[in-house]
Write an enzyme that holds these catalytic residues in place. Structure first.
Site, PDB file in Angstrom:
ATOM      1  N   GLY A 262      44.153   0.935  -1.903  1.00  0.00           N
ATOM      2  CA  GLY A 262      43.166   1.841  -1.327  1.00  0.00           C
ATOM      3  C   GLY A 262      43.459   1.977   0.161  1.00  0.00           C
ATOM      4  NE  ARG A 263      41.986  -3.018   3.759  1.00  0.00           N
ATOM      5  CZ  ARG A 263      40.716  -3.304   4.061  1.00  0.00           C
ATOM      6  NH1 ARG A 263      40.193  -2.895   5.190  1.00  0.00           N
ATOM      7  NH2 ARG A 263      39.982  -4.016   3.231  1.00  0.00           N
ATOM      8  CE1 TYR A 303      33.004  -6.528   4.605  1.00  0.00           C
ATOM      9  CE2 TYR A 303      33.734  -4.474   5.598  1.00  0.00           C
ATOM     10  CZ  TYR A 303      33.248  -5.179   4.515  1.00  0.00           C
ATOM     11  OH  TYR A 303      33.024  -4.516   3.343  1.00  0.00           O
ATOM     12  CB  CYS A 328      16.239   0.675  15.536  1.00  0.00           C
ATOM     13  SG  CYS A 328      16.112   0.858  13.751  1.00  0.00           S
ATOM     14  CE1 TYR A 357      37.160  -0.056   0.198  1.00  0.00           C
ATOM     15  CE2 TYR A 357      39.014  -0.568   1.626  1.00  0.00           C
ATOM     16  CZ  TYR A 357      38.459  -0.490   0.363  1.00  0.00           C
ATOM     17  OH  TYR A 357      39.206  -0.840  -0.729  1.00  0.00           O
TER      18      TYR A 357
HETATM   19  N1  LLP Z   1      41.305  -3.034  -6.850  1.00  0.00           N
HETATM   20  C1  LLP Z   1      40.157  -3.740  -6.932  1.00  0.00           C
HETATM   21  C2  LLP Z   1      39.778  -4.347  -8.207  1.00  0.00           C
HETATM   22  C3  LLP Z   1      39.360  -3.903  -5.788  1.00  0.00           C
HETATM   23  O1  LLP Z   1      38.247  -4.621  -5.868  1.00  0.00           O
HETATM   24  C4  LLP Z   1      39.760  -3.319  -4.570  1.00  0.00           C
HETATM   25  C5  LLP Z   1      38.943  -3.451  -3.367  1.00  0.00           C
HETATM   26  C6  LLP Z   1      40.948  -2.557  -4.545  1.00  0.00           C
HETATM   27  C7  LLP Z   1      41.699  -2.454  -5.702  1.00  0.00           C
HETATM   28  C8  LLP Z   1      41.456  -1.877  -3.316  1.00  0.00           C
HETATM   29  O2  LLP Z   1      41.703  -2.781  -2.288  1.00  0.00           O
HETATM   30  P1  LLP Z   1      42.520  -2.281  -0.987  1.00  0.00           P
HETATM   31  O3  LLP Z   1      43.888  -1.891  -1.420  1.00  0.00           O
HETATM   32  O4  LLP Z   1      41.775  -1.142  -0.401  1.00  0.00           O
HETATM   33  O5  LLP Z   1      42.506  -3.469  -0.093  1.00  0.00           O
HETATM   34  N2  LLP Z   1      34.793  -2.722   2.237  1.00  0.00           N
HETATM   35  C9  LLP Z   1      35.850  -3.654   2.551  1.00  0.00           C
HETATM   36  C10 LLP Z   1      36.909  -3.679   1.500  1.00  0.00           C
HETATM   37  C11 LLP Z   1      36.381  -4.047   0.120  1.00  0.00           C
HETATM   38  C12 LLP Z   1      37.437  -3.987  -0.928  1.00  0.00           C
HETATM   39  C13 LLP Z   1      36.883  -4.165  -2.277  1.00  0.00           C
HETATM   40  N3  LLP Z   1      37.823  -4.061  -3.342  1.00  0.00           N
HETATM   41  C14 LLP Z   1      36.418  -3.298   3.929  1.00  0.00           C
HETATM   42  O6  LLP Z   1      35.896  -2.390   4.575  1.00  0.00           O
HETATM   43  O7  LLP Z   1      37.332  -3.955   4.412  1.00  0.00           O
END
Ligand code: LLP
Length: 403
Positions: A262-263, A303, A328, A357
């Site tokens: 994702g990221r 975070y 606020c 995100y």
């Molecule tokens: N697959 C699963 C099962 C996941 O739970 C996640 C992310 C991803 C893939 C994608 O992860 P990435 O490649 O984006 O790291 N809100 C948090 C991040 C939470 C991620 C949750 N799961 C932030 O802003 O850092």
């Protein structure tokens, strides 16, 4: 992108999210190429940025989708991702979600408990279907990341232990309504160290070997998401290192490799534009008050995440300031001790690395409208989500209002 910032802020207003679609293409291609000739599918983790146009852009490049709610599944389908490229994970799926997922005939339902497996089996039976499933294994590996985004330890709520997974596969294999063809793990997000990925991948690969030995033919090996990106000065994993480690430990296994970034795809494609409202000094502390806030971008508050912030086309001596929004809460800040020049009303600040995100975690707290979103592609800019209005926000309440 910097030259256009002022014009974009002028044209679309602030606060504003802007995404560089060419950067996203580049990231997708780099990762896909790192998989070389191996059978692979990149399932974009929709939760990182679920704007339909972002998903559609990745769909055109060939991506599948990793979804964690039926809403995300529907977004992926609307954006043009074929059902057979969609997987649905999540620690607690509701009956209606399971029903719709089965009905839509997506690639895999990724199961996170024995109870959920039984529920899926029952519902598939009722629908006269054989549910294609994968099981999320919790390899009990510390991913060395922020505790809130760490998922691969037994103390986390995700997945099932190896022994339980084995029992579930044996059960599923015998079931007429389940087709156990996938395996999955995801140990955490923003991983900058390859070792935990390699270790968990090796554990899960061993499990696949032992399953194949008893005739349970796992076809899809899903390594989850989590590849870390650079927000500040992190040294993180390259696409080649990532796939190299996966190849090394899955050697000899005849599987299609799936991953769920994702990221990696979108974080550094995005910037957040916000306008300076005021400056003030309390004691010796300098504050820059902006029109963006924690409801638009919650990562710093939630975070303590770092996002680089810079002033656009403003000269002057840099001194530290906390960049805060109008919400606020004392926790409403986008940056602390940020070196900034003296600022005036309407100067623009650029908050970097906000493509992942950012908008997806935005809320209407304080009845603040969610920002607009803009795409940049091949030198053109276009709106991909209009700014919310007050009317949008009260639309679901007004008809029930009794005065
Ligand atoms: N697959 C699963 C099962 C996941 O739970 C996640 C992310 C991803 C893939 C994608 O992860 P990435 O490649 O984006 O790291 N809100 C948090 C991040 C939470 C991620 C949750 N799961 C932030 O802003 O850092």
């Amino acid at each position: 992108m910097k030259i256009e910032i002022k014009a974009l802020a002028e044209k679309y207003g602030t606060p504003l999210y802007v995404y560089d679609f060419d950067y996203i293409s580049n990231r997708y291609t780099t990762l896909k190429e790192a998989f070389g000739g191996k059978k692979s599918l990149i399932n974009y983790a929709v939760k990182a940025n679920s704007n339909l146009s972002v998903i559609a852009h990745l769909a055109k490049l060939g991506a599948g989708a990793d979804c964690v709610s039926i809403g995300e599944v529907k977004r992926a389908l609307s954006a043009g991702i074929a059902p057979y490229r969609i997987i649905f994970s999540g620690v607690g799926k509701r009956d209606d979600e399971i029903h719709d997922a089965l009905h839509l005939d997506i690639l895999l339902l990724n199961l996170e408990s024995e109870a959920e497996m039984k529920r899926v089996e029952m519902m598939a039976k009722e629908l006269g279907k054989k549910a294609r499933i994968s099981i999320r294994v919790n390899p009990n590996i510390d991913p060395q990341t922020h505790p809130y985004i760490s998922t691969g330890l037994h103390e986390n709520k995700f997945g099932v232990e190896i022994d339980m997974a084995k029992r579930m596969y044996i059960y599923a294999k015998k079931s007429e309504s389940l087709d156990p063809i996938g395996i999955h793990f995801h140990i955490g997000s923003q991983l900058t160290n390859l070792t935990p990925i390699r270790e968990s991948c090796a554990i899960v690969a061993d499990l696949v070997r032992s399953l194949k030995a008893i005739n349970i033919d796992i076809k899809f090996f899903d390594v989850g998401g989590g590849i870390g990106v650079v927000y500040d000065d992190e040294v993180t994993i390259t696409a080649k290192e990532y796939t190299g480690a996966i190849f090394e430990v899955t050697k000899g296994l005849d599987v299609t490799l799936l991953c769920e970034p994702g990221r990696y795809m979108v974080a550094n494609a995005g910037v957040f534009l916000t306008k300076v409202l005021y400056e003030k000094v309390n004691g010796s502390k300098r504050f820059v008050i902006i029109d963006g806030a924690m409801n638009d971008l919650i990562r710093p508050s939630l975070y303590n995440a770092y996002h680089k912030i810079e002033a656009v086309e403003v000269e002057g001596t840099l001194t530290p300031a906390d960049v805060v929004g109008p919400v606020c809460e004392s926790g409403d800040f986008l940056g602390k001790d940020v070196a900034l020049p003296p600022l005036e009303h309407n100067d623009i600040l650029l908050v970097h690395s906000t493509g992942a995100y950012g908008f997806t975690m935005a809320s209407n707290y304080n009845t603040r409208a969610k920002p607009a979103e803009v795409a940049l592609e091949k030198g053109e800019d276009r709106l991909i989500r209009r700014r919310e209005s007050y009317d949008d926000q009260v639309a679901l309440e007004l008809e029930y209002l009794k005065k």
